[in-house]
Design a protein around this motif. Structure first.
Motif, PDB file in Angstrom:
ATOM      1  N   GLY A  11       7.838   4.933  -9.716  1.00  0.00           N
ATOM      2  CA  GLY A  11       9.111   4.429 -10.193  1.00  0.00           C
ATOM      3  C   GLY A  11       8.979   3.035 -10.784  1.00  0.00           C
ATOM      4  N   ALA A  12      10.043   2.236 -10.671  1.00  0.00           N
ATOM      5  CA  ALA A  12      10.102   0.936 -11.334  1.00  0.00           C
ATOM      6  C   ALA A  12       9.796  -0.233 -10.410  1.00  0.00           C
ATOM      7  CB  ALA A  12      11.493   0.743 -11.957  1.00  0.00           C
ATOM      8  N   ASP A  13       9.538   0.029  -9.142  1.00  0.00           N
ATOM      9  CA  ASP A  13       9.288  -1.041  -8.174  1.00  0.00           C
ATOM     10  C   ASP A  13       7.872  -1.595  -8.365  1.00  0.00           C
ATOM     11  OD1 ASP A  13       8.441  -2.386  -5.738  1.00  0.00           O
ATOM     12  OD2 ASP A  13      10.237  -1.556  -4.806  1.00  0.00           O
ATOM     13  N   PRO A  14       7.709  -2.898  -8.660  1.00  0.00           N
ATOM     14  CA  PRO A  14       6.369  -3.465  -8.882  1.00  0.00           C
ATOM     15  C   PRO A  14       5.437  -3.318  -7.681  1.00  0.00           C
ATOM     16  CG  PRO A  14       8.069  -4.995  -9.622  1.00  0.00           C
ATOM     17  CD  PRO A  14       8.767  -3.903  -8.866  1.00  0.00           C
ATOM     18  N   ASP A  15       5.985  -3.417  -6.474  1.00  0.00           N
ATOM     19  CA  ASP A  15       5.142  -3.271  -5.288  1.00  0.00           C
ATOM     20  C   ASP A  15       4.613  -1.846  -5.158  1.00  0.00           C
ATOM     21  OD1 ASP A  15       5.336  -5.913  -4.509  1.00  0.00           O
ATOM     22  OD2 ASP A  15       7.025  -5.568  -3.173  1.00  0.00           O
ATOM     23  N   LEU A  16       5.478  -0.867  -5.392  1.00  0.00           N
ATOM     24  CA  LEU A  16       5.028   0.524  -5.331  1.00  0.00           C
ATOM     25  C   LEU A  16       4.036   0.813  -6.439  1.00  0.00           C
ATOM     26  CD1 LEU A  16       8.305   2.508  -4.466  1.00  0.00           C
ATOM     27  CD2 LEU A  16       6.574   1.582  -2.926  1.00  0.00           C
ATOM     28  N   GLN A  17       4.245   0.242  -7.616  1.00  0.00           N
ATOM     29  CA  GLN A  17       3.295   0.409  -8.712  1.00  0.00           C
ATOM     30  C   GLN A  17       1.947  -0.212  -8.360  1.00  0.00           C
ATOM     31  OE1 GLN A  17       5.486  -1.432 -11.886  1.00  0.00           O
ATOM     32  NE2 GLN A  17       6.522   0.470 -12.484  1.00  0.00           N
ATOM     33  N   SER A  18       1.972  -1.366  -7.691  1.00  0.00           N
ATOM     34  CA  SER A  18       0.717  -1.967  -7.228  1.00  0.00           C
ATOM     35  C   SER A  18      -0.002  -1.026  -6.270  1.00  0.00           C
ATOM     36  CB  SER A  18       0.999  -3.309  -6.543  1.00  0.00           C
ATOM     37  OG  SER A  18       1.513  -4.257  -7.455  1.00  0.00           O
ATOM     38  N   GLY A  19       0.745  -0.475  -5.329  1.00  0.00           N
ATOM     39  CA  GLY A  19       0.150   0.470  -4.391  1.00  0.00           C
ATOM     40  C   GLY A  19      -0.380   1.714  -5.063  1.00  0.00           C
ATOM     41  N   ALA A  20       0.241   2.092  -6.190  1.00  0.00           N
ATOM     42  CA  ALA A  20      -0.215   3.272  -6.922  1.00  0.00           C
ATOM     43  C   ALA A  20      -1.657   3.110  -7.371  1.00  0.00           C
ATOM     44  CB  ALA A  20       0.688   3.518  -8.133  1.00  0.00           C
ATOM     45  N   LEU A  21      -2.035   1.889  -7.760  1.00  0.00           N
ATOM     46  CA  LEU A  21      -3.417   1.650  -8.165  1.00  0.00           C
ATOM     47  C   LEU A  21      -4.291   1.259  -6.980  1.00  0.00           C
ATOM     48  CD1 LEU A  21      -4.687   0.203 -11.417  1.00  0.00           C
ATOM     49  CD2 LEU A  21      -5.588  -0.774  -9.312  1.00  0.00           C
ATOM     50  N   LEU A  22      -3.749   0.479  -6.058  1.00  0.00           N
ATOM     51  CA  LEU A  22      -4.529   0.050  -4.899  1.00  0.00           C
ATOM     52  C   LEU A  22      -4.934   1.218  -4.012  1.00  0.00           C
ATOM     53  CD1 LEU A  22      -2.556  -3.172  -3.910  1.00  0.00           C
ATOM     54  CD2 LEU A  22      -4.849  -3.055  -4.896  1.00  0.00           C
ATOM     55  N   GLY A  23      -4.211   2.326  -4.110  1.00  0.00           N
ATOM     56  CA  GLY A  23      -4.554   3.498  -3.315  1.00  0.00           C
ATOM     57  C   GLY A  23      -5.958   4.003  -3.569  1.00  0.00           C
ATOM     58  N   ASP A  24      -6.521   3.688  -4.743  1.00  0.00           N
ATOM     59  CA  ASP A  24      -7.903   4.072  -5.042  1.00  0.00           C
ATOM     60  C   ASP A  24      -8.915   3.069  -4.498  1.00  0.00           C
ATOM     61  OD1 ASP A  24      -7.447   6.480  -6.408  1.00  0.00           O
ATOM     62  OD2 ASP A  24      -7.049   5.436  -8.292  1.00  0.00           O
ATOM     63  N   HIS A  25      -8.457   1.933  -3.993  1.00  0.00           N
ATOM     64  CA  HIS A  25      -9.370   0.857  -3.598  1.00  0.00           C
ATOM     65  C   HIS A  25      -9.244   0.456  -2.137  1.00  0.00           C
ATOM     66  CE1 HIS A  25     -10.508   0.002  -7.809  1.00  0.00           C
ATOM     67  NE2 HIS A  25      -9.278   0.393  -8.067  1.00  0.00           N
ATOM     68  N   VAL A  26      -8.128   0.767  -1.510  1.00  0.00           N
ATOM     69  CA  VAL A  26      -7.913   0.413  -0.105  1.00  0.00           C
ATOM     70  C   VAL A  26      -8.099   1.670   0.739  1.00  0.00           C
ATOM     71  CG1 VAL A  26      -6.263  -0.441   1.589  1.00  0.00           C
ATOM     72  CG2 VAL A  26      -6.324  -1.445  -0.709  1.00  0.00           C
ATOM     73  N   LYS A  27      -9.065   1.639   1.624  1.00  0.00           N
ATOM     74  CA  LYS A  27      -9.388   2.799   2.446  1.00  0.00           C
ATOM     75  C   LYS A  27      -9.048   2.529   3.905  1.00  0.00           C
ATOM     76  CE  LYS A  27     -11.150   4.510  -1.297  1.00  0.00           C
ATOM     77  NZ  LYS A  27     -10.387   5.524  -2.065  1.00  0.00           N
ATOM     78  N   GLY A  28      -8.924   3.603   4.666  1.00  0.00           N
ATOM     79  CA  GLY A  28      -8.709   3.472   6.092  1.00  0.00           C
ATOM     80  C   GLY A  28      -7.257   3.234   6.462  1.00  0.00           C
ATOM     81  N   PRO A  29      -7.000   3.046   7.764  1.00  0.00           N
ATOM     82  CA  PRO A  29      -5.621   2.851   8.248  1.00  0.00           C
ATOM     83  C   PRO A  29      -5.002   1.574   7.677  1.00  0.00           C
ATOM     84  CG  PRO A  29      -7.136   3.323  10.063  1.00  0.00           C
ATOM     85  CD  PRO A  29      -7.980   3.067   8.861  1.00  0.00           C
ATOM     86  N   LEU A  30      -3.717   1.633   7.440  1.00  0.00           N
ATOM     87  CA  LEU A  30      -2.965   0.456   7.001  1.00  0.00           C
ATOM     88  C   LEU A  30      -2.392  -0.232   8.228  1.00  0.00           C
ATOM     89  CD1 LEU A  30      -1.166   2.074   3.936  1.00  0.00           C
ATOM     90  CD2 LEU A  30      -3.209   0.622   3.923  1.00  0.00           C
ATOM     91  N   LYS A  31      -2.678  -1.533   8.376  1.00  0.00           N
ATOM     92  CA  LYS A  31      -2.362  -2.248   9.610  1.00  0.00           C
ATOM     93  C   LYS A  31      -1.409  -3.416   9.391  1.00  0.00           C
ATOM     94  CE  LYS A  31      -6.973  -1.108  11.387  1.00  0.00           C
ATOM     95  NZ  LYS A  31      -8.254  -1.669  11.909  1.00  0.00           N
TER      96      LYS A  31
END
Length: 205
Positions: A11-31
């Motif tokens: 969608g249009a949320d910058p934070d969610l858009q950031s997560g859309a790309l970071l999902g390929d780079h951040v591995k493991g549990p989110l803490k």
């Protein structure tokens, strides 16, 4: 789904858009070590991947593929689905794809300095080479899959899947048109903060 679909589904949320790309780079549990919006975006990214991989549309495509590269073929439809999204973009967005891409990068680039270095490089490449728009061209799809293959110890099966995908493009396109609106609806129901992109007008059910 690949980069364009992940951005669009965020969608249009910058934070969610950031997560859309970071999902390929951040591995493991989110803490809770990252901004909350980024972590929600990463969870959204992972959920998109899970729903796509488990969908009957993708499972059917995999069953139709050659056994020699089936284990790698989960990569190929993801990239080709972005090609399909480009082709059907007017069904899912009121803005043209170039305008969408320009606005997306204008919004994301200034806020990417805090990202991991690999994510920053990926965003820069996507921007500099106009990849989101270029995915409308099969040569970009081919190049992207070949780029992924260079990171594998055994690239030959993934390279072989390019020809399979080209041959079966009508079936992949039909699978995309069935799957994408369902993803939009499922994600809107699961993520309260998601400002759902336009759902295709002819996607009943």
């Amino acid at each position: 789904m690949n980069v364009l679909a992940h951005f669009h589904l965020a969608g249009a949320d910058p934070d969610l858009q950031s997560g859309a790309l970071l999902g390929d780079h951040v591995k493991g549990p989110l803490k809770g070590e990252l901004p909350a919006g980024w972590e929600t975006g990463i969870r959204l990214h992972r959920r998109i991947d899970a729903l796509t991989d488990a969908s009957p549309q993708v499972q059917t495509l995999l069953k139709q593929s050659d056994a020699e590269f089936r284990r790698y073929l989960g990569i190929t439809p993801d990239v080709v689905f972005d090609h399909c999204l480009c082709a059907h973009w007017p069904l899912f967005s009121d803005s043209d794809l170039q305008s969408y891409s320009d606005q997306l990068f204008a919004q994301m680039l200034p806020h990417s300095e805090a990202w991991p270095e690999g994510a920053q490089r990926q965003l820069q490449r996507l921007h500099q080479h106009n990849v989101l728009v270029g995915l409308n061209d099969w040569q970009t799809v081919d190049a992207m899959i070949r780029g992924i293959s260079r990171r594998l110890s055994k690239p030959a099966p993934l390279l072989a899947s390019i020809g399979w995908a080209r041959q079966h493009l009508p079936a992949i396109d039909q699978a995309f048109l069935e799957l994408y609106p369902r993803l939009q609806s499922a994600l809107a129901a699961e993520f309260d903060q998601l400002n759902t992109p336009q759902i295709a007008k002819d996607s009943a059910g």
